[in-house]
Scaffold this active site. Structure first.
Site, PDB file in Angstrom:
ATOM      1  N   LEU A   1      20.430 -30.682 -18.801  1.00 52.94           N
ATOM      2  CA  LEU A   1      21.365 -31.785 -19.035  1.00 52.94           C
ATOM      3  C   LEU A   1      21.451 -32.671 -17.795  1.00 52.94           C
ATOM      4  CD1 LEU A   1      23.958 -29.518 -20.822  1.00 52.94           C
ATOM      5  CD2 LEU A   1      22.659 -31.366 -21.918  1.00 52.94           C
TER       6      LEU A   1
ATOM      7  N   HIS B   1      21.896 -17.065 -17.237  1.00 51.98           N
ATOM      8  CA  HIS B   1      20.512 -17.118 -16.762  1.00 51.98           C
ATOM      9  C   HIS B   1      20.008 -15.688 -16.542  1.00 51.98           C
ATOM     10  CE1 HIS B   1      16.948 -18.796 -14.942  1.00 51.98           C
ATOM     11  NE2 HIS B   1      17.048 -17.849 -14.018  1.00 51.98           N
TER      12      HIS B   1
ATOM     13  N   GLU C   1      24.771 -30.614 -11.479  1.00 49.80           N
ATOM     14  CA  GLU C   1      23.560 -31.445 -11.576  1.00 49.80           C
ATOM     15  C   GLU C   1      22.304 -30.726 -11.069  1.00 49.80           C
ATOM     16  OE1 GLU C   1      26.038 -31.780  -9.580  1.00 49.80           O
ATOM     17  OE2 GLU C   1      25.272 -32.045  -7.546  1.00 49.80           O
TER      18      GLU C   1
ATOM     19  N   ASP D   1      20.578 -24.465 -12.489  1.00 46.42           N
ATOM     20  CA  ASP D   1      20.977 -23.111 -12.066  1.00 46.42           C
ATOM     21  C   ASP D   1      21.649 -23.108 -10.683  1.00 46.42           C
ATOM     22  OD1 ASP D   1      19.931 -21.950 -14.430  1.00 46.42           O
ATOM     23  OD2 ASP D   1      17.942 -21.866 -13.550  1.00 46.42           O
TER      24      ASP D   1
ATOM     25  N   LEU E   1      21.855  -4.888 -21.175  1.00 42.59           N
ATOM     26  CA  LEU E   1      22.689  -4.289 -20.115  1.00 42.59           C
ATOM     27  C   LEU E   1      23.473  -5.322 -19.313  1.00 42.59           C
ATOM     28  CD1 LEU E   1      20.269  -1.554 -18.686  1.00 42.59           C
ATOM     29  CD2 LEU E   1      22.052  -1.305 -20.428  1.00 42.59           C
TER      30      LEU E   1
ATOM     31  N   GLU F   1      23.277  -9.552 -19.824  1.00 44.11           N
ATOM     32  CA  GLU F   1      23.698 -10.834 -20.421  1.00 44.11           C
ATOM     33  C   GLU F   1      24.798 -10.681 -21.468  1.00 44.11           C
ATOM     34  OE1 GLU F   1      20.600 -13.688 -21.478  1.00 44.11           O
ATOM     35  OE2 GLU F   1      19.141 -12.413 -20.509  1.00 44.11           O
TER      36      GLU F   1
END
Ligand code: GAR
Length: 201
Positions: free
Chosen positions: A97, A113, A151, A154, A182, A184
């Site tokens: 984005l 992530h 911006e 990550d 385990l 996420e």
């Protein structure tokens, strides 16, 4: 007036993280927010089926239907505004984005992530690729991170992380599955509850 944060989940694929959020909502692990809308940039995403099964409204916004990134994002913003969304969750959303979008929703967008940021992250590191690179490097521990989105891809403030050990016989696929199961699927719902609570508090 509802006293829960209104959540939109942005997806592109299988939607196992979306499913983890739906399950957490049903179990009361997420109680300060409610998923009101799922937006996909891929009309074939299985995540859309998961949303429909859970009775959640869906929208498909395809980049190819717009002349520019700005117009694509304007359409997403239109949908988010229609539902008065307070919190945007990127759950396997495979599109970066722009700054105009991320600054508009400062501290209101979070992303999951599949690595321990700052390892194996940034532009080009997404999905299975992240696990391929971790195995190539030979690291013994990886994991997942939930962070605010700004911006820098990550690059936003880290909210939660969880480590996962790498096994000798791991393939990118086995590692991806274990990191999801385990790490996420646990830290994403926990972070959504944490941030939702802050929003309504
Ligand atoms: C997840 O592993 C998620 O962390 C990753 O894509 C997968 C989506 O799976 N996201 C990224 O790599 C973003 N940079 P899902 O559709 O089953 O939730």
């Amino acid at each position: 007036m509802s006293c829960k944060a209104k959540i939109a989940v942005l997806v592109s694929g299988g939607g196992t993280n979306l499913q983890a959020l739906i399950n957490a909502q049903n179990k009361g692990i997420i109680e300060s927010g409610e998923i009101k809308l799922v937006i996909s940039n891929n009309s074939n995403a299985y995540a859309l089926e998961r949303a429909k099964k859970a009775g959640i409204d869906t929208a498909v916004v395809l980049k190819k239907d717009f002349a520019s990134q700005l117009e694509f994002e304007e359409k997403i913003i239109e949908k988010l505004s229609e539902y008065n969304i307070d919190l945007i969750v990127l759950a396997g959303f495979m599109s970066i984005l722009s700054e105009s979008f991320t600054s508009r929703y400062s501290n209101r967008i979070i992303n999951v992530h599949p690595s321990l940021i700052p390892s194996f992250c940034g532009k080009g590191f997404y999905g299975l690729k992240v696990h391929e690179e971790a195995l190539k490097k030979g690291v013994k521990v990886t994991g997942a991170t939930v962070h605010f989105v700004n911006e820098i891809p990550d690059g936003g403030k880290i909210i939660l992380q969880k480590a996962v050990n790498i096994r000798e016989d791991d393939t990118p696929e086995t590692l991806q599955k274990r990191v999801m199961r385990l790490a996420e699927w646990k830290i994403l719902p926990a972070a959504v509850e944490q941030v939702s609570k802050r929003i309504i508090g």
